[in-house]
Each structure stands twice: as C-alpha cells, then as structure tokens.
Design an enzyme around this catalytic site. Structure first.
Site: not given
Ligand code: NDP
Length: 446
Positions: A33, A41, A46, A49, A113, A174, A176, A180, A203, A302, A310, A435, A440
């Site tokens: 990494e 994420c 995610c 956010k 890598a 327009g 996600y 958000e 969409r 991805d 995710t 309720h 409900e």
C-alpha cells in the site's frame, strides 16, 4: 517457490478483506500500500463523509429543538473542530485496520507495487517480490476533466482537509458525492451551487424520489444549474475563483468541488507489460471469479468498475479468498444491492426503479406513501418523505423499494432483505405496523 502465496496491491476495502481472509485460511499474505491502510472508504470516503453528514445534521436539529421545548443559545459552527475530530477518527480506524492485518500475520509493505510478471511485483524501493497469486485492489480516484484551471478545483480527496469553509462553493456533478456534499456544505452555512451537465441527477435512482430531493434541496436554499458545464476556472489574486460557464451564467466561488465520477487506478501498474487486459473505461477486466486475463492475477473492487460500492468490494475480496484459499468456490451475486445517497434528507433504494420495472417487466404496480414525518410536523419543517414499492404486476412480487426521508438508509437495509427474498406485497401487508415509526409506512401502503 514464491515469497508469498498471495500479494495484494492496495489496502482498501476489497484488498484488506481478501488479505485477512486468505491469511485466516492459512495463506502467507502480503499487502502493498503506497498511501494509507483503509483505502478510499475509510480514509477519504464513506466513513469521514458519514461523520460530516452527522455533523451537518445538527444545524437542523438545533433549529428544530425549539419546538420541542429546548431553549438553546444561538448556534455557531466550528469547522476545524469537526474536521480534526473526523481526521482523528480516521487515523484511529487506519491503525485498527493495520493491527487487524498484522494480527492475522499479513505483512504490510508500505510501498507502491508494480506488476513485473504473472507472479512478481516490483516495489518502489526496487525490490522484487514474488507470489503464487496477485490481487489488484487499487481502487479508483476522482475523475478530473481537462478544463483550463482544473488545478484550482478540489475533489473528494481534498474536501475533508479544507483549512476553512468556503463561503461559496460550486459543485460539479449530479451524482452521489455532489448531492451528499451539497447537503453537508449547505448545513454548514456555505452558499452551494450544484452544476450538472444534463437535467438528470442520480441516474440510477427512482426519478420520482430524485425530484423530491431536488425540490427539498431547492427549498432549503441549495442552487442548481442544469445542462451546464465549465469552460474554465481562473484564480484571482484574492484567492477567489472565477468560473466561466457554458449553459448558465458565469460564477464566482471560493471553492469548486468536482464530483463527476471515479476512474480505475491502473496507470503505472504494469498491466500492459504483465498482459492484464484493460476495458474501454480503463477498468481491469475480470471474469465471475475475479480473474484477469492472466490466470495468476486477480482484481476486485473499484478498479474493476463493476459496482463502485464498498460492501461490494468487500464481498468480492471475501469471495476471492474463500474460492482460492478456502477451497469454497464462491461468486458474488450482484442482484438487489441496496444503496443510499446520504443527502439531506437521505435517499435509498433497492431493486428495480419504477422506470426500469416498466421497461423490463411490462406489467407493473406501484404503491407510494407521501407523508410528513411526525418529528417534522411538530418542528414545523415542511419536508415530506416519499416511500415507493414497485411490484411485478403479474405476480405482485415486490421488485423494488425506494425511500427518501429521515433515516431512509437505516430502514431500507431491512426492506432489502424482503426484496432479495422475493417477498410479495401480501407479505408486507401481513406484517403488523410498528407504531409510531416512519418505517411502518412500508406495511401500510394500500
Ligand atoms: P456518480 O457516478 O455518482 O455521478 C457522476 C455525476 O457526474 C453524474 O451526474 C454524471 O452525469 C456527471 N458526469 C460524469 N462525467 C462528467 C463529465 N465529464 N463532466 C460533467 N459531468 C459529468 O459519481 P460520484 O463522483 O458522485 O461518485 C463516484 C462513485 O462513488 C459513485 O458512482 C458511487 O459508486 C460511489 N459513491 C457512493 C456513495 C454512497 O454509497 N453513498 C457516496 C459517494 C460515492 P451523467 O449521469 O449524465 O453521466
């Protein structure tokens, strides 16, 4: 003999899950990494956010509190406090992910890598590492279109680290992220304008609910420009931005956020040299077992551009590890994946939208509930929720559930079980209402 049974490139959601599970099955595993353990994420997607969404919601909760008898001092928002608390939480989670890998005897190689062959990668330090199988889980990154001055715009990568809140922010897209962050910045007191290239937002969602989101967002004070694109972005001496537009008037802003989709991270990965085939959208092509065109190299998440979510990447990582290291052939089922937009209010859906159902099934029945949540009524907040059940007209099977309103994603997760289980409207009707709740409404639509 190779150095590892499995070498994973990328410690995001898919890569971490595959590495941990393969190691638990007894494989010798390493993860390379180059940035931070956790991936989009956890580090810049995610998780931070959602924490900002929570933070933003207090703006309305504080306003609404008066009608519930609370006399609060006037509200004042301190962005650095929330930003730094969120960043600290992200740091904590990153450590937890790294510990979890280490505890499973997964070696973390903190380097970039590059594929060097069917069973080898070259690390940034120049060292070559070999593995029986290689899993590419490098994710995707924000797409930044080639517009003069695009270097003055930010993406979702930078948005969590802003030094101060922009007074005026223009958001391109327009989808996600655009919707958000339009909600988040608006609640923080910024003037928000969302610019979309067509007049269709979100969409893949049921357009009746998207219209409701648009109507609520506009009544809150978020501005929208449709059928509009950016011609150039110019930075002035005072730091403000001049946006030259096509389709709407030019604008002034303190920040521009581009949220026009994400592109797979394949550049400089050595795919061509290793013979890994790339698709038209720059994605790594894989079969149903996550195998690329090279039999020993696999890809999940991805970077394969199947479903950029995710939980899907996690499932793919799990399926890969179980299939190839756990002796349990497993494939991900892509039907009925619930999803949500954490806008204000949030939108959530599973299964077919009304439009898709009409095009696919022919005979369709639709039930809706258009109501004002009890809390909103007392608060004097004129914001209506909309729930929708889409039925196969022949069988009365519920093929889609779509909701906009407070806590819609929390409620939809349970409703998704019913859609996945192919329940009928009569099964919904047979359940006694709980309720008083908003949920409900799902069993009261007649
Ligand atoms: P989305 O795919 O959601 O939306 C992209 C938007 O940008 C669309 O409105 C699209 O229009 C528009 N667009 C695409 N290309 C261009 C362009 N060249 N110029 C101008 N507009 C353009 O992308 P996001 O960036 O918002 O998010 C990326 C992905 O990340 C999502 O698809 C989702 O999978 C994931 N995500 C999921 C979240 C969640 O689960 N809550 C939250 C955030 C991200 P058009 O429709 O016309 O193509």
């Amino acid at each position: 003999m190779t150095d590892f049974d499995l070498l994973v490139i990328g410690a995001g959601s898919g890569g971490v899950r595959a590495a941990r599970v393969a190691a638990a099955h007894g494989a010798k595993v390493a993860v390379a990494e180059e940035f931070r353990v956790g991936g989009t994420c956890v580090i810049r997607g995610c998780v931070p956010k959602k924490l900002l969404v929570y933070g933003a919601h207090f703006a309305e909760d504080i306003d609404d509190a008066a009608m519930f008898g609370w006399d609060l001092p006037s509200k004042r928002f301190d962005w650095p406090v929330l930003r730094d608390n969120v960043l600290a939480e992200v740091g904590r989670l990153e450590d937890a992910y790294a510990d979890m890998l280490t505890n499973h005897q997964v070696e973390i190689i903190p380097e970039r890598a590059t594929l060097a062959g069917p069973n080898a990668v070259t690390l940034a330090s120049g060292k070559t590492v070999t593995a029986g199988k290689i899993l590419i889980a490098t994710g995707a990154r924000p797409l930044m279109p080639e517009i003069p001055g695009i270097e003055h715009a930010i993406s979702s990568n930078e948005v969590f680290n802003l030094e101060k809140l922009p007074k005026r922010i223009v958001i391109a897209g327009g989808g996600y992220i655009a919707n958000e962050f339009a909600g988040i910045f608006h609640q923080f007191g910024c003037r928000v304008t969302l610019v979309n290239r067509t007049e269709t937002m979100l969409r893949s969602y049921d357009q009746q609910l998207v219209d409701r989101l648009l109507q609520i967002s506009m009544s809150k004070g978020i501005h929208f420009e449709f059928n509009s694109t950016f011609t150039s972005i110019e930075k002035r001496d005072d730091g403000s931005l001049k946006l030259t537009m096509d389709g709407c008037d030019d604008m002034e802003a303190n920040a521009v956020l581009f949220a026009v989709g994400r592109q797979p991270n394949v550049e400089g990965l050595g795919c061509e040299a290793a013979g890994v085939a790339i698709g038209d959208k720059g994605e790594i092509k894989v079969d149903a077992d996550n195998r690329t065109s090279v039999p020993s190299i696999f890809a999940v998440g991805d970077v394969t551009d199947r479903v950029q979510l995710t939980p899907v990447a996690i499932r793919e990582g799990q399926a890969f590890a179980d299939a190839f290291f756990g002796n349990t052939p497993t494939r991900v089922e892509y039907g009925c994946i619930p999803s949500a937009v954490f806008s204000h209010p949030p939108l959530a859906g599973v299964g077919m939208t009304e439009g898709v159902a009409r095009n696919t099934l022919g005979s369709v029945k639709v039930f809706t509930s258009d109501f004002r949540a009890m809390k909103n009524v007392l608060a004097g907040r004129n914001e209506r929720s909309l729930y929708k059940l889409v039925l196969d007209g022949e069988t009365d099977q519920v093929v889609g559930v779509h909701m906009i309103g407070p806590d819609a994603p929390e409620i939809l997760q349970a409703a998704a079980i019913a859609v996945k289980a192919k329940l009928k409207k009569s099964d919904f009707d047979a359940v006694v209402a709980l309720h008083p709740t908003m949920a409900e409404e799902l069993v009261l639509m007649r």
